[in-house]
Structure formats: C-alpha cells, structure tokens
Motif scaffolding. Sequence first.
Motif, PDB file in Angstrom:
ATOM      1  N   THR A 341       0.839  -1.201   0.000  1.00  0.00           N
ATOM      2  CA  THR A 341       0.000   0.000   0.000  1.00  0.00           C
ATOM      3  C   THR A 341       0.873   1.249   0.000  1.00  0.00           C
ATOM      4  N   GLY A 342       1.920   1.245   0.844  1.00  0.00           N
ATOM      5  CA  GLY A 342       2.827   2.393   0.865  1.00  0.00           C
ATOM      6  C   GLY A 342       3.502   2.619  -0.476  1.00  0.00           C
ATOM      7  N   GLY A 343       3.944   1.541  -1.112  1.00  0.00           N
ATOM      8  CA  GLY A 343       4.568   1.669  -2.431  1.00  0.00           C
ATOM      9  C   GLY A 343       3.622   2.234  -3.473  1.00  0.00           C
ATOM     10  N   ASN A 344       2.359   1.807  -3.436  1.00  0.00           N
ATOM     11  CA  ASN A 344       1.364   2.301  -4.389  1.00  0.00           C
ATOM     12  C   ASN A 344       1.069   3.777  -4.175  1.00  0.00           C
ATOM     13  N   VAL A 345       0.927   4.184  -2.913  1.00  0.00           N
ATOM     14  CA  VAL A 345       0.668   5.597  -2.609  1.00  0.00           C
ATOM     15  C   VAL A 345       1.849   6.459  -3.056  1.00  0.00           C
ATOM     16  N   GLY A 346       3.070   5.997  -2.753  1.00  0.00           N
ATOM     17  CA  GLY A 346       4.253   6.742  -3.170  1.00  0.00           C
ATOM     18  C   GLY A 346       4.366   6.846  -4.672  1.00  0.00           C
ATOM     19  N   ALA A 347       4.036   5.766  -5.382  1.00  0.00           N
ATOM     20  CA  ALA A 347       4.094   5.776  -6.848  1.00  0.00           C
ATOM     21  C   ALA A 347       3.083   6.755  -7.432  1.00  0.00           C
ATOM     22  N   PHE A 415       1.198   8.442   4.955  1.00  0.00           N
ATOM     23  CA  PHE A 415       1.691   9.820   5.110  1.00  0.00           C
ATOM     24  C   PHE A 415       3.132   9.915   4.627  1.00  0.00           C
ATOM     25  N   LEU A 416       3.972   8.993   5.088  1.00  0.00           N
ATOM     26  CA  LEU A 416       5.382   8.981   4.706  1.00  0.00           C
ATOM     27  C   LEU A 416       5.550   8.772   3.201  1.00  0.00           C
ATOM     28  N   ALA A 417       4.784   7.815   2.640  1.00  0.00           N
ATOM     29  CA  ALA A 417       4.915   7.490   1.221  1.00  0.00           C
ATOM     30  C   ALA A 417       4.511   8.657   0.331  1.00  0.00           C
ATOM     31  N   ALA A 440      11.318   6.097  -8.664  1.00  0.00           N
ATOM     32  CA  ALA A 440      10.603   4.832  -8.488  1.00  0.00           C
ATOM     33  C   ALA A 440      11.369   3.837  -7.611  1.00  0.00           C
ATOM     34  N   PRO A 441      12.633   3.523  -7.910  1.00  0.00           N
ATOM     35  CA  PRO A 441      13.359   2.574  -7.060  1.00  0.00           C
ATOM     36  C   PRO A 441      13.569   3.076  -5.634  1.00  0.00           C
ATOM     37  N   PHE A 442      13.908   4.365  -5.493  1.00  0.00           N
ATOM     38  CA  PHE A 442      14.182   4.901  -4.159  1.00  0.00           C
ATOM     39  C   PHE A 442      12.917   4.949  -3.307  1.00  0.00           C
ATOM     40  N   ILE A 443      11.805   5.332  -3.899  1.00  0.00           N
ATOM     41  CA  ILE A 443      10.557   5.394  -3.144  1.00  0.00           C
ATOM     42  C   ILE A 443      10.150   4.005  -2.681  1.00  0.00           C
ATOM     43  N   ALA A 446      12.648   2.896   0.104  1.00  0.00           N
ATOM     44  CA  ALA A 446      12.489   3.668   1.340  1.00  0.00           C
ATOM     45  C   ALA A 446      11.203   3.308   2.068  1.00  0.00           C
ATOM     46  N   VAL A 447      10.117   3.176   1.322  1.00  0.00           N
ATOM     47  CA  VAL A 447       8.825   2.848   1.939  1.00  0.00           C
ATOM     48  C   VAL A 447       8.845   1.434   2.502  1.00  0.00           C
ATOM     49  N   ASP A 448       9.478   0.515   1.803  1.00  0.00           N
ATOM     50  CA  ASP A 448       9.574  -0.858   2.307  1.00  0.00           C
ATOM     51  C   ASP A 448      10.296  -0.902   3.655  1.00  0.00           C
ATOM     52  N   VAL A 449      11.469  -0.283   3.698  1.00  0.00           N
ATOM     53  CA  VAL A 449      12.290  -0.339   4.912  1.00  0.00           C
ATOM     54  C   VAL A 449      11.615   0.400   6.061  1.00  0.00           C
TER      55      VAL A 449
END
Length: 467
Positions: A341-347, A415-417, A440-443, A446-449
Amino acid sequence: MNDNNTELPSVQRTSREELRELVRSQLQALLEQNNLKGAKALLVPVQPPDIAEAIEGLPETMQAIAFRLLSKEEAIEVYEYLDSSIQYALIEEFKRQDVLDIVGKMSPDDRARLFDELPAKVVKRILEQLSPQERQTTSLLLGYPPDSAGRMMTPQYIAVKENITVAQALDRIRKLAHVSEIIYYLYVTDASRHLMGTISLRDLVVSDPEQLLSEITRREPVFVSTETDRKEVARLIQRYDFLALPVVDSEHRLVGIITVDDVMDVVEAETTKDIYALGGVASGKENYFQTNIFTVARKRVVWLLILLITNTATSAVIRAREDILEQVVTLAAFIPLLIDTGGNVGAQSSTVVIRGLNINAIGEGKVWRTIGRETAAGSLLGIMLSLIVTIWAYFLAGNLLVAISVGVSLLAITFLASFAGSALPFLFDRLGFEPTLMSAPFITTAVDVLGVLIYLTVAQQLLGGAE
C-alpha cells in the motif's frame, strides 16, 4: 495485371493495422516464391511508413531484397522511416553507391539522426563520399550537443527580405518548394541573416500581390537558439501550435528550423524513456524484437540488483524485531499489505509530480505547495484506508491490539509514502539526477524499509506494553 486489380480494392477497404499486416504477409509470401515483379507491384499503392514497417517485419534475409524493389524516390522516403538497426544493415549490405545515393538525398536533420545511430567508422566512410555541400551541412549539425535544437534542426527553409512584394515572395516559394522542408512559413531576415520576423503562407495568399512584406511581417517571433534543449523546443511548439520553429545562433542569425514532425519524434522518445525509467528499466533505442534477449536482461538487471541489495535493510529490520514477531506471529501476515500500500501511494504521488515537472506545470514557486498538497491527500487516504484495514485486521486476527497496530502503521506509512513520493522527484531534479529514473526505485525501497520499521515499532509498543 489482373491479379493486382483484384487485390487493391480489398486492401483499400482494410484498416491501417490490417493493411500493414496484409502487406507484410503478402510481401513475404511473394518474396518466398521469388515473385519480385508481384512484390514490386504490391508496394506501389502503399505509403512509405507502411512499407518501412512491412520491411521491418520481414526476415533479415528478405529485407534488403524488398528494399531494392523500390524506386530511388521511394527508397529515400522509406529509408527515413526504417529502424536504425535496419538502416545500418542496409548500409552494410549495399556498401557503396546504392545507399550512399539515398543517404545523400535525405534531409539534413534525418541524416544527422541516422549518423547518431551508426558506428563512427561507418559515419566517417559515408561522410567522405557525400558531396562537399552535404558533408558541410551534416558536419555542422553533428557539431551541436546531442539533445539540442541545433542537432535536430534542418537548414532547408525559405528566407526572404522584407523589401520585396507578396508576388515576389510567392514566386520564391515556387522556386524553392522542392528543396525546402516546409513552405507554410517564410522567415524575414536582414542583410546579415538576423531574424526579423515571420510570415505565414496564409498571410501571403490573402494579401495584395503588390504589398511589401514589411507591411505584413509578424515582428518579435518566437524562436530558440541552437543550444536550447529539445524538450523546451517541444514545449514551445506545443504551446504556440506551430508547424515549425526558427533556430538562431548566438548572434541571432537564422540557421535553421525545427518542424513539428521532428518534435513528435522527440516527444515519443522522451515519453518512452520516462516510461522505462518509471519501471527501473534502462531505456534503449533498439527495436525490442530485434534486441538480443541477453541484452534485454542486462539492461534490466542493474536496478534489480540495487534494489535486491538495498532491500536487505528490510530483512535487517525484521531480524531486529524478531522477538515481537515470535510473540505475535499474526503480525507477519500484514507486512505485505502495508508495504505494498505504501509503495502504491508513493508511486501515485511521484507520478503526479514527475508528469508536472516534464510538462513545466510545476514552477519554482509551487514546489512546497505541491508537496503539501500530495502529503495532505496521502493523509486523507491513510485515514480512510486505516479505518477499513483496522476492522478487517480485527476480523482476520481476532486481536484488537494487532488490528490497531496495523491501522496506525498504515496511516503513518501512507503519510510517509505520499511525502517521499512528492518530495524525492524535486530533490533529484535539484541535484541534477533524472527524477523519473531515481524516484521509483528509491521510493519503493524507502517505503519498504521504513514501513516495516514503523509497523514493528508500533506493534512492539502496543503489544509489548500489553504483555
């Protein structure tokens, strides 16, 4: 002859896609039967771009044979539409005069673009055999930076002085139309070739034949310099709906024009590069189906290795919180939900920002406003999603503290993403990196960790305290 007459009506009734496939399949069948006369007749009513696509779809052994069936005039047009790898293959196949004649008659900007794709030794060999004028023109274009207006311009335009009449200007168009890239604009210059203004063909047609050009010239024209980036050229042509844009040198002398068809190629190339970059894939100019599979894999492995290594940080975070996972095994089941979910929001946030940067929709004064807006949107999304997920997690796990941990963590992660997704493209752009490729790779990483760290920390605080 009768066969050709019965074929053409059915070909003309098909859609463009069906036409291209029909031409390719019939062309291949005729070449396999060694029916060169029939193959040549088949190509007569077909447009150059469609012929080029049909040739590209043929087996390599047939491509040169099919190209030889074209008349010299057709070959010049078709050659410009061919993929660069096939253009190179034809040069190697014919070696001498056949292709040299075609290359020599290409428009200068298309020839420069071809030379960009060819090995240096091949370019040198061809340049040596061009006419002195064509060699000088091509060398001039190749001397400009690769992504500049100077590299993509053509010197084939019509310039006039403002002291001649409309009738004289129309006569000049008739004389130079066959050697000019475009005739819809005339460029007014002084004795030193300084750009003074422009006149459209429409202005000439509706004006009195005896009227002086100085009376209908549009002053203060929009132009670019030879050093202008090609992205800016594309934006200007799109903004003003021009068919062509004049290019001047450092002394404001007119040296060429850039036409809308070349800009469309730029837009396609830049869009393709951005799409590849968003997926963490190294973009290439080669045709996908003509690229070796090992080359395809090599271009994709770089970012995958980087992500593989950096994602070990996620494993380190999980190992550091093994105690809470051992106490409440159910927590592990929700980790994929949270980081995905965080990755999708960040993307989503990064896509909005990157697109805005690419089309100049986000100026310097809107950076923090954009970040704030996306972060606020992410917070609202987090509130809505966390309420739903809390209920769902309680239904699945049957543990209220686990459900609260999941809900609170999801709120913090979204929020973070959204903040990272909107801020990182600006940061990378400011540092001179490509925002599309870096974001894309950094987000994702970062969101995963941080997502796992937030989740397990919240869970440890709630569940550890309850213990």
